[in-house]
Write an enzyme that holds these catalytic residues in place. Structure first.
Site, PDB file in Angstrom:
ATOM      1  N   LYS A 132       0.868  -1.187   0.000  1.00 44.11           N
ATOM      2  CA  LYS A 132       0.000   0.000   0.000  1.00 44.11           C
ATOM      3  C   LYS A 132       0.893   1.222   0.000  1.00 44.11           C
ATOM      4  O   LYS A 132       1.974   1.204   0.580  1.00 44.11           O
ATOM      5  CB  LYS A 132      -0.862   0.017   1.263  1.00 44.11           C
ATOM      6  CG  LYS A 132      -1.920  -1.046   1.265  1.00 44.11           C
ATOM      7  CD  LYS A 132      -3.133  -0.565   2.035  1.00 44.11           C
ATOM      8  CE  LYS A 132      -4.212  -1.621   2.041  1.00 44.11           C
ATOM      9  NZ  LYS A 132      -4.449  -2.210   3.348  1.00 44.11           N
ATOM     10  N   HIS A 135       0.358   6.968   2.785  1.00 47.49           N
ATOM     11  CA  HIS A 135      -0.458   8.176   2.613  1.00 47.49           C
ATOM     12  C   HIS A 135      -0.528   8.966   3.917  1.00 47.49           C
ATOM     13  O   HIS A 135       0.026   8.541   4.929  1.00 47.49           O
ATOM     14  CB  HIS A 135      -1.853   7.837   2.085  1.00 47.49           C
ATOM     15  CG  HIS A 135      -2.642   6.959   3.003  1.00 47.49           C
ATOM     16  ND1 HIS A 135      -3.268   7.428   4.123  1.00 47.49           N
ATOM     17  CD2 HIS A 135      -2.905   5.627   2.953  1.00 47.49           C
ATOM     18  CE1 HIS A 135      -3.878   6.438   4.729  1.00 47.49           C
ATOM     19  NE2 HIS A 135      -3.674   5.338   4.052  1.00 47.49           N
ATOM     20  N   HIS A 138      -0.853   7.857   7.584  1.00 50.85           N
ATOM     21  CA  HIS A 138       0.237   7.326   8.406  1.00 50.85           C
ATOM     22  C   HIS A 138       1.226   8.408   8.858  1.00 50.85           C
ATOM     23  O   HIS A 138       2.260   8.096   9.427  1.00 50.85           O
ATOM     24  CB  HIS A 138       0.987   6.221   7.663  1.00 50.85           C
ATOM     25  CG  HIS A 138       0.326   4.875   7.795  1.00 50.85           C
ATOM     26  ND1 HIS A 138      -0.535   4.366   6.846  1.00 50.85           N
ATOM     27  CD2 HIS A 138       0.372   3.952   8.777  1.00 50.85           C
ATOM     28  CE1 HIS A 138      -0.980   3.192   7.255  1.00 50.85           C
ATOM     29  NE2 HIS A 138      -0.445   2.911   8.411  1.00 50.85           N
TER      30      HIS A 138
HETATM   31  N1  ARG Z   1      -0.514  -1.737  10.229  1.00 57.07           N
HETATM   32  C1  ARG Z   1      -1.540  -1.245  11.084  1.00 57.07           C
HETATM   33  C2  ARG Z   1      -2.343  -0.170  10.358  1.00 57.07           C
HETATM   34  O1  ARG Z   1      -1.874   0.426   9.425  1.00 57.07           O
HETATM   35  C3  ARG Z   1      -1.015  -0.643  12.345  1.00 57.07           C
HETATM   36  C4  ARG Z   1      -0.273  -1.582  13.245  1.00 57.07           C
HETATM   37  C5  ARG Z   1      -0.101  -1.010  14.612  1.00 57.07           C
HETATM   38  N2  ARG Z   1       0.688  -1.810  15.488  1.00 57.07           N
HETATM   39  C6  ARG Z   1       0.295  -2.911  16.082  1.00 57.07           C
HETATM   40  N3  ARG Z   1       1.146  -3.554  16.848  1.00 57.07           N
HETATM   41  N4  ARG Z   1      -0.931  -3.359  15.960  1.00 57.07           N
HETATM   42  O2  ARG Z   1      -3.476   0.087  10.748  1.00 57.07           O
END
Ligand code: ARG
Length: 571
Positions: A132, A135, A138
């Site tokens: 992805k 964007h 994040h």
């Molecule tokens: N990749 C996830 C997202 O973009 C966030 C992960 C956050 N960290 C975790 N340990 N769950 O929503």
């Protein structure tokens, strides 16, 4: 010299004199009760005497009067009793001398103590998803995490930055299926994540007509799970292409990580966790799935295994939490993730607690609000996705145009435009209390006169320029009484507060406190600069004003660094 403690000491000494028979409070209690009056006309510190009334069996007004009569210290110009308050006025020259002396002596270390020495914090931030594009959804996690990382290090913590990559899920099977059908190596290599996204979109579209495609996707995902070499090779390649794209953004933002252990890293680390849940009798079957029932805590169940045996986001987070504790032995584990995942983290921490891990209470969800862009939402379906690298490049271009206009003769304009453009975006992102939703607009982010990154950077550059012009000027004999005016005093007071602001920012995981401080200090310095000429003939005054300017430059630079914003010396 710590004025708060010094004032508290004076109060205690006066209490011993005036109320010798009474039981007196601890120094820390007295210092903790000291308030900073909203208006400096009411003093630099105020001590409310109301709470003492009971213990001393006197009215607050009488207590304040009695104490005021017993206080005489060189560093105070007066102590005044007003309606049950004891107001302290610190001698202005002494105040300026001590504060600036401390700040300049400690240099870059000013503002920190070593309260984090021997302690470890793990920070989970940015945590982007493979295949992805990066964007602006994040942006906050990346920059809040980066700032908290720097703040903790500043206080002596060992900090471990983790990018918990979203690199697991059936979508990767679909992506491989799509790639095998329609993709080719060179296109993906050339256009990176964009091409992967295209393939994925096409797959989903065609799967509507031809549902058999989904079986193909599932089959590829199964192959990844089973470690099939071809599947793994493509998957790992997708991953490295995504990371290469992201790396460019991280580099622009000056953000680093110590670990990229993402969801797939925990493939072989979940079994013991599931076993532990089972042993503790926490696993329950629910329509074929394995769950942890959280009804007693008012939450829906935590899903551990799907009915087909597949693990979930939660399962991986349980394994990750345990792994981080085992590997880093953290004292604090922060998850910088959008507030939408609030329930997920409450469930996660509760399950860890139920498993008997007392360190569950060291885990904290650092939640933050949504970012929208120029009033539009960020949803892919609306076609409003704003990619971070595009945004940053635009910011640099816009900053460049402003600089061309304002400072046509500046050297290294490109470098400064990069620092100002990116600084504007980061500063804007960290300006509000993190839980608030924010709407990014160019107008507000790049306004050189507003409460913005460029404004603070510009102020810093102005301080640098004043100091450049004064190079070689003797500052050995400053006359600190020249800093008694309210404008100088406001600057001094902010510099004095810097350590406390940083401490609160760490304790509350709230970088915006530092961002706000930058604006306050920049505004105070600009007022000082407008009201007071620095390069006057009188050497004592000139030296004092130069020292103040030097301290402002140093503190602004440090504060900006701690929120991840660069500070050019010329603008
Ligand atoms: N990749 C996830 C997202 O973009 C966030 C992960 C956050 N960290 C975790 N340990 N769950 O929503």
């Amino acid at each position: 010299m710590d004025f708060k403690t010094a004032v508290a000491n004076e109060i205690l000494t006066a209490m011993r004199q005036a109320f010798s028979e009474a039981e007196l409070p601890e120094i820390a209690t007295v210092a903790g009760a000291l308030e900073v009056p909203p208006d400096t006309a009411m003093g630099d510190y105020a001590f409310p005497c109301f709470k003492l009334s009971k213990a001393l069996k006197k009215s607050p007004v009488m207590i304040a009067d009695a104490l005021a009569g017993a206080i005489h210290a060189d560093f105070l110009s007066k102590a005044e009793a007003v309606k049950g308050y004891l107001n302290f006025f610190i001698d202005r020259a002494t105040y300026a001398e001590k504060v600036l002396g401390l700040a300049l002596n400690e240099g870059e270390a000013y503002g920190a103590d070593n309260s984090g020495a021997g302690k470890t914090v793990v920070l989970d931030y940015s945590s982007i998803n493979i295949a992805k594009r990066f964007h602006i959804g994040h942006l906050s996690t990346t920059m809040i995490g980066n700032s908290l990382y720097r703040l903790h290090k500043f206080f002596g913590w060992r900090a471990v930055g983790v990018n918990h990559l979203g690199d697991w899920g059936t979508q990767f099977g679909k992506m491989i299926a799509a790639y095998k059908r329609w993709g080719d190596h060179d296109t993906v290599a050339a256009s990176g994540v964009d091409e992967m996204v295209k393939l994925y979109v096409r797959f989903n579209e065609e799967a509507k007509e031809n549902p058999a495609l989904n079986d193909e996707g599932r089959a590829w995902f199964k192959k990844i799970e089973d470690g099939d070499p071809e599947a793994l090779e493509i998957f790992n390649w997708f991953k490295s292409v995504t990371l290469k794209d992201a790396e460019r953004v991280y580099e622009m933002l000056g953000v680093t990580f110590d670990s990229y252990a993402g969801e797939s890293f925990y493939n072989d680390k979940m079994e013991p966790v599931i076993e532990a849940l089972r042993e503790k009798g926490l696993l329950k079957e629910d329509a074929g799935a394995q769950i942890v029932d959280l009804t007693d805590w008012g939450m829906p169940p935590a899903l551990i295994l799907r009915s087909d045996g597949a693990t979930l986001y939660m399962t991986r987070d349980l394994a990750a939490a345990k792994y981080r504790k085992d590997t880093y032995d953290f004292d604090k584990s922060l998850y910088v993730v959008a507030y939408q995942q609030d329930l997920h983290f409450r469930q996660l921490f509760k399950v860890l607690e139920l498993m008997g891990y007392d360190w569950a209470k060291q885990c904290e969800h650092v939640a933050f609000g949504m970012v929208s862009f120029e009033g539009g939402a960020l949803s892919t379906r609306e076609g409003h996705v704003v990619y971070l690298d595009d945004l940053l490049h635009q910011a640099i271009d816009k900053a460049r145009a402003i600089i061309d206009e304002k400072s046509p003769d500046l050297e290294n304009k490109d470098e400064v435009a990069r620092q100002v453009g990116i600084g504007a975006v980061v500063f804007f992102d960290l300006y509000n209390n993190r839980i608030k939703d924010i709407d990014f607009t160019w107008e507000r982010a790049l306004n050189f006169d507003g409460e913005t990154g460029p404004y603070v950077q510009y102020t810093h550059a102005r301080a640098c320029s004043v100091l450049r012009k004064a190079e070689g000027v003797d500052t050995a004999n400053p006359d600190f009484a020249a800093l008694s005016d309210p404008f100088s005093q406001d600057v001094v007071r902010l510099i004095e507060q810097f350590p406390d602001i940083l401490k609160s920012a760490v304790n509350r995981s709230e970088p915006s406190m530092v961002t706000r401080f930058c604006v306050d200090l920049a505004q105070a310095f600009n007022k000082f600069y407008y009201e007071n000429k620095v390069m006057v003939d009188e050497p004592g005054t000139r030296a004092a004003r130069l020292l103040l300017t030097r301290a402002v430059k140093q503190v602004l630079r440090q504060a900006l660094y701690l929120i991840g914003v660069e500070a050019p010396e010329r603008m």
